[in-house]
Design a protein around this motif. Structure first.
Motif, short mmCIF file in Angstrom:
data_model
loop_
_atom_site.label_atom_id
_atom_site.label_comp_id
_atom_site.label_asym_id
_atom_site.label_seq_id
_atom_site.Cartn_x
_atom_site.Cartn_y
_atom_site.Cartn_z
N ALA A 61 60.49 25.10 61.26
CA ALA A 61 61.04 26.43 60.97
C ALA A 61 60.63 26.90 59.58
O ALA A 61 60.23 28.06 59.40
N THR A 62 60.73 26.03 58.60
CA THR A 62 60.40 26.42 57.22
C THR A 62 58.92 26.71 57.07
O THR A 62 58.52 27.73 56.49
N ILE A 63 58.09 25.83 57.59
CA ILE A 63 56.64 25.99 57.44
C ILE A 63 56.16 27.23 58.20
O ILE A 63 55.30 27.97 57.70
N LEU A 64 56.72 27.50 59.36
CA LEU A 64 56.29 28.69 60.09
C LEU A 64 56.73 29.97 59.38
O LEU A 64 56.11 31.02 59.55
N GLY A 65 57.76 29.87 58.56
CA GLY A 65 58.09 31.00 57.69
C GLY A 65 56.97 31.25 56.70
O GLY A 65 56.63 32.41 56.41
N HIS A 66 56.36 30.17 56.19
CA HIS A 66 55.20 30.31 55.31
C HIS A 66 54.02 30.91 56.07
O HIS A 66 53.28 31.73 55.53
N TRP A 67 53.85 30.48 57.31
CA TRP A 67 52.78 31.05 58.14
C TRP A 67 52.94 32.57 58.26
O TRP A 67 51.96 33.31 58.19
N ALA A 68 54.18 33.01 58.45
CA ALA A 68 54.41 34.45 58.61
C ALA A 68 53.99 35.22 57.37
O ALA A 68 53.35 36.28 57.45
N ALA A 69 54.34 34.69 56.19
CA ALA A 69 53.93 35.34 54.94
C ALA A 69 52.42 35.34 54.80
O ALA A 69 51.82 36.33 54.38
N CYS A 70 51.80 34.24 55.15
CA CYS A 70 50.35 34.12 55.07
C CYS A 70 49.67 35.07 56.05
O CYS A 70 48.67 35.72 55.71
N ARG A 71 50.22 35.18 57.23
CA ARG A 71 49.63 36.06 58.25
C ARG A 71 49.64 37.51 57.80
O ARG A 71 48.72 38.28 58.11
N GLU A 72 50.64 37.90 57.03
CA GLU A 72 50.75 39.28 56.55
C GLU A 72 49.55 39.69 55.71
O GLU A 72 49.18 40.87 55.68
N VAL A 73 48.95 38.75 55.00
CA VAL A 73 47.86 39.08 54.09
C VAL A 73 46.53 38.48 54.55
O VAL A 73 45.56 38.47 53.80
#
Length: 212
Positions: A61-73
């Protein structure tokens, strides 16, 4: 002769490294860089994953939150498949197995092979939701890249390959690298700040002026 030498520290399981790799490929061609790839394993085992992130479901859950931020840019957001990794039937993987695959590729084919393997395994991880902590995933990637299966497996399993991963870790410590992606221009000691391709190009031009 290359214009600048850049040490590129990265981990296959790092989404931010995925973003910057394609940008550095374009800049490599534009600036004629000598990019030296360095494995930087964030966590090397299930135990280290648990120490860092807690229970497997919390880690995901935590790491996929990082994925979401990364995907945005990301320049290619469609290649970051959060839903597929969320549904994957395995624990979120550590990075050691993939690092061994990258170093095995490097030992067989040099820096270009290391980069190709890192990119292929990142696609397996971020786009295809495959388990890059499973040696079978690494061996499949090696076949995709044209390595002879038995020869690659021998180098992948060779203790010298693990020592090469550890040598990268020691080199990172000597340079006080604590996070990734980290890109260090050897000629100036400057560290590139992750960002859009245009920003990275401007930093490289500044490094060229300093190195002149």
């Amino acid at each position: 002769m290359a214009s600048l030498t850049v040490d590129f520290f990265h981990d296959v399981v790092c989404c931010w490294c995925f973003n910057i790799s394609s940008r550095m490929r374009a800049l490599d061609a534009e600036f004629d860089l000598d990019i030296q790839h360095r494995t930087f394993v964030l966590q090397a085992s299930r135990a280290e994953m648990a120490t860092r992130w807690g229970a497997p479901e919390d880690a995901r859950a935590t790491i996929l939150g990082h994925w979401a931020a990364c995907r945005e840019v990301s320049d290619r957001p469609e290649r970051v498949d959060i839903d597929a990794m969320r549904a994957a039937p395995f624990e979120y993987p550590h990075g050691l197995t993939a690092a061994l695959g990258c170093k095995a590729a490097e030992r067989l084919g040099g820096q270009a092979a290391h980069w190709d393997m890192a990119d292929r395994l990142q696609r397996a991880h971020l786009t295809e939701a495959r388990n890059v902590a499973d040696p079978a995933t690494v061996l499949h990637a090696a076949r995709d890249l044209g390595f002879e299966s038995a020869a690659f497996a021998d180098v992948f399993e060779d203790p010298a390959t693990r020592r090469a991963v550890e040598a990268d870790r020691q080199y990172a410590r000597a340079l006080q690298v604590r996070s990734i992606p980290t890109l260090i221009v050897r000629e100036t000691g400057s560290r590139l700040v992750n960002g859009p391709r245009e920003d990275l190009a401007a930093q490289l031009r500044a490094a060229l002026r300093l190195a002149a």
